[in-house]
Design an enzyme around this catalytic site. Structure first.
Site, PDB file in Angstrom:
ATOM      1  N   ASP A 117      -5.090 -14.060   4.212  1.00 41.90           N
ATOM      2  CA  ASP A 117      -4.335 -15.230   4.673  1.00 41.90           C
ATOM      3  C   ASP A 117      -2.865 -14.982   4.394  1.00 41.90           C
ATOM      4  O   ASP A 117      -2.406 -15.138   3.255  1.00 41.90           O
ATOM      5  CB  ASP A 117      -4.782 -16.492   3.924  1.00 41.90           C
ATOM      6  N   ARG A 125      -0.742 -14.441   0.518  1.00 42.52           N
ATOM      7  CA  ARG A 125      -1.356 -13.739  -0.607  1.00 42.52           C
ATOM      8  C   ARG A 125      -0.507 -12.568  -1.081  1.00 42.52           C
ATOM      9  O   ARG A 125      -0.696 -12.062  -2.179  1.00 42.52           O
ATOM     10  CB  ARG A 125      -2.743 -13.228  -0.213  1.00 42.52           C
ATOM     11  N   ARG A 189       2.471 -25.634   7.319  1.00 38.15           N
ATOM     12  CA  ARG A 189       1.726 -24.512   7.912  1.00 38.15           C
ATOM     13  C   ARG A 189       1.760 -24.537   9.441  1.00 38.15           C
ATOM     14  O   ARG A 189       1.301 -23.576  10.071  1.00 38.15           O
ATOM     15  CB  ARG A 189       0.278 -24.564   7.422  1.00 38.15           C
ATOM     16  N   LYS A 219      -5.779 -20.687  14.674  1.00 41.75           N
ATOM     17  CA  LYS A 219      -6.625 -21.643  13.958  1.00 41.75           C
ATOM     18  C   LYS A 219      -5.926 -22.993  13.868  1.00 41.75           C
ATOM     19  O   LYS A 219      -4.720 -23.067  14.120  1.00 41.75           O
ATOM     20  CB  LYS A 219      -6.927 -21.109  12.556  1.00 41.75           C
ATOM     21  N   HIS A 220      -6.613 -24.101  13.578  1.00 40.66           N
ATOM     22  CA  HIS A 220      -8.034 -24.259  13.256  1.00 40.66           C
ATOM     23  C   HIS A 220      -8.649 -25.105  14.349  1.00 40.66           C
ATOM     24  O   HIS A 220      -8.406 -26.304  14.389  1.00 40.66           O
ATOM     25  CB  HIS A 220      -8.217 -24.962  11.923  1.00 40.66           C
ATOM     26  N   HIS A 232     -11.374 -28.606   2.569  1.00 44.06           N
ATOM     27  CA  HIS A 232     -11.704 -27.922   1.319  1.00 44.06           C
ATOM     28  C   HIS A 232     -12.442 -28.883   0.384  1.00 44.06           C
ATOM     29  O   HIS A 232     -13.333 -28.466  -0.361  1.00 44.06           O
ATOM     30  CB  HIS A 232     -10.434 -27.434   0.602  1.00 44.06           C
ATOM     31  N   ASP A 301     -14.211 -21.127   9.578  1.00 46.11           N
ATOM     32  CA  ASP A 301     -13.426 -21.260   8.364  1.00 46.11           C
ATOM     33  C   ASP A 301     -14.407 -20.994   7.213  1.00 46.11           C
ATOM     34  O   ASP A 301     -15.616 -20.847   7.422  1.00 46.11           O
ATOM     35  CB  ASP A 301     -12.818 -22.665   8.281  1.00 46.11           C
TER      36      ASP A 301
END
Length: 378
Positions: A117, A125, A189, A219-220, A232, A301
Site C-alpha cells: 500500500d 509503507r 486518500r 479502489k475501492h 476495518h 479488500d
C-alpha cells in the site's frame, strides 16, 4: 496547455504497451513456461487466487509462508511496515526489502505478485520512517490540480517500488473526497470531490505505475468515499450516501483499456445486494463485469476486516467472494496473526471444489485473468 497535452499523451502511451518489471530478469518465454505449469493444476490455480501478509523481515521468520510458497499455493504476498507493537514489521530499509523480495520470488516455483500500500500521505509503507522519503497525499495532489505534477509524483513512487522489487501497488484510490469519511476523506486518500477530476489524477498516477512496470490497483469499488464508517471496524452501510457518479472513474478507466487490478470494498448497499460489495455477485459480476465490461483482475479488500469477520465464517466468506466474481482474495494476516491461516484458506477452497460448491471452471476463469496480468507485467 501544450505541456498538459504532452503528459496526457505520455500516459496514454504508457497504458498502450505491456510493461516488464525491472526487478524480473526472466525472459517472456521463461515466464510463459513457468505459468504453463499452473494450467490444469487445481492446487496451483487456487494458490494463484490467494495473496497473504507474512511475519518478519526474512522468509526464515515465517516457516508457514515459506512452505506455502514452496508448495506453489500462494500467488502473491503483501508487505507492511508496522502493525501493533511490531516495529518495523516487514520493511526495515531498502537493502532488507530487496533481500526479502528476492527470497520470496526464489522460494516460489511460480512468479509472485509482491504488493504494498503506497498511496502517499497516511497510507505509505515506504516513508522517512524506514529510510525513504515521505510522499504527498492524493488530496494534496488534487488541490494542485496539475496532472503532469501528479504523474511526476507518482513516478517517483513507482521508481522507488521498482528498485525494491515490488510489482504491485494497491493505489490509486478513485474514491471521491468527503472529509466526513473516516477511512478516506479524513486521511486525504482521495484526489478530489468531483468524479472527473478524481479520474484525471488517478489516471495520471496509474499511468506512472504502468510506465515503470508496477501494476496499479484502482479502489475501492463501487465507492468508499462517502462511507461514514470504516470497514476495518465493522459493517459499513453506504445506501444513503453513495452516488452513481462514484462509478465514473471506473467507467473511464475501463474505456481506456485499463489492464491493472480493481479492488472491491466491503461496503454494503442494500439496492445492490444483501451482502457487502466484496461478496456480491450483483456488484462484481453483474455491474462491474457485465454492465461496465471490465475483464481484468478483481481483488478483494482485506478479507480480515471487521465488515467481513464479524458477520461471516472463514469458509462462508471465501465461498461468497469467489462466487461473486473476485479473482484474488487478500488476507493481510496482521490484525490477529495466525500462522495456520494461509493453509486453512487454501484448504477451504479445495474443499469447496470437492464438495461441488465451486466449479473447476470458475477457478480456471480467475486463473486465466491472473495469468494474463502476470504475463503483461512480471
Amino acid at each position: 496547455m501544450k505541456r498538459a497535452f504532452i503528459v496526457i499523451l505520455f500516459i496514454i502511451m504508457a497504458f498502450s504497451h505491456s510493461s516488464q518489471s525491472a526487478a524480473s530478469m526472466q525472459t517472456q518465454q521463461e515466464l510463459e513456461q513457468k505459468l504453463q505449469k499452473i494450467d490444469n493444476n487445481l492446487q496451483a490455480m487456487i494458490g494463484q487466487m490467494l495473496m497473504f501478509g507474512m511475519r518478519g523481515q526474512s522468509l526464515a521468520e515465517d516457516v508457514e509462508i515459506q512452505k506455502m510458497l514452496s508448495d506453489g499455493k500462494v500467488g502473491g504476498i503483501i508487505l507492511f511496515y508496522t502493525h501493533g507493537n511490531i516495529v518495523p514489521y516487514n520493511l526495515a530499509n531498502k537493502a532488507q526489502i530487496i533481500s526479502l523480495i528476492n527470497e520470496l520470488q526464489k522460494n516460489s516455483p511460480y512468479p509472485l505478485f509482491i504488493g504494498v500500500d503506497q498511496e502517499g500521505g497516511k497510507v505509505q509503507r515506504l516513508s522517512s520512517k524506514n529510510g525513504f522519503k515521505d510522499f504527498p497525499t492524493a488530496y494534496s495532489l488534487g488541490k494542485i490540480d496539475n496532472e503532469e505534477h501528479t504523474f511526476q509524483a507518482a513516478e517517483e513512487i513507482a521508481v522507488t517500488l521498482r528498485e525494491c522489487g515490488f510489482n504491485l501497488n494497491f493505489a490509486p484510490s478513485v474514491d471521491l473526497h468527503n472529509p466526513n469519511s473516516p477511512a478516506i476523506g479524513a486521511k486525504e486518500r482521495a484526489f478530489h470531490a468531483t468524479a472527473l477530476k478524481t479520474f484525471q489524477h488517478a489516471y495520471a498516477y496509474a499511468g506512472a505505475m504502468k510506465k515503470n512496470g508496477i501494476i496499479p490497483t484502482i479502489k475501492h469499488f463501487p465507492g468508499h468515499g462517502n462511507a461514514i464508517k470504516d470497514t476495518h471496524e465493522g459493517f459499513t452501510d453506504i445506501t444513503a450516501t453513495w452516488q452513481d457518479k462514484e462509478l465514473l472513474p471506473y467507467a473511464e478507466f475501463i474505456k481506456k483499456n485499463y489492464d491493472g487490478m480493481i479492488m472491491v470494498a466491503h461496503v454494503y448497499h442494500k439496492k445492490l445486494d444483501t451482502a457487502p460489495a466484496s461478496l456480491s455477485y450483483n456488484c462484481i459480476t453483474k455491474l462491474l463485469r457485465q454492465k461496465m465490461k471490465f475483464n481484468g483482475v478483481v481483488i478483494t479488500d482485506d478479507m480480515q476486516m471487521g465488515a467481513i469477520v464479524k458477520h461471516y465464517s472463514l469458509k462462508e466468506s471465501i465461498y461468497k467472494a469467489i462466487m461473486a466474481g473476485n479473482d484474488i482474495l487478500l488476507f493481510s494476516n496482521n490484525f490477529k496473526y495466525d500462522p495456520k491461516l494461509p493453509e486453512q484458506v487454501h484448504t477451504c477452497i479445495v474443499e469447496l471444489v470437492n464438495e461441488g460448491k465451486i466449479s473447476k471452471e470458475r477457478i480456471k476463469q480467475s486463473w486465466q485473468r491472473i495469468r494474463k496480468l502476470k504475463l503483461a507485467y512480471l
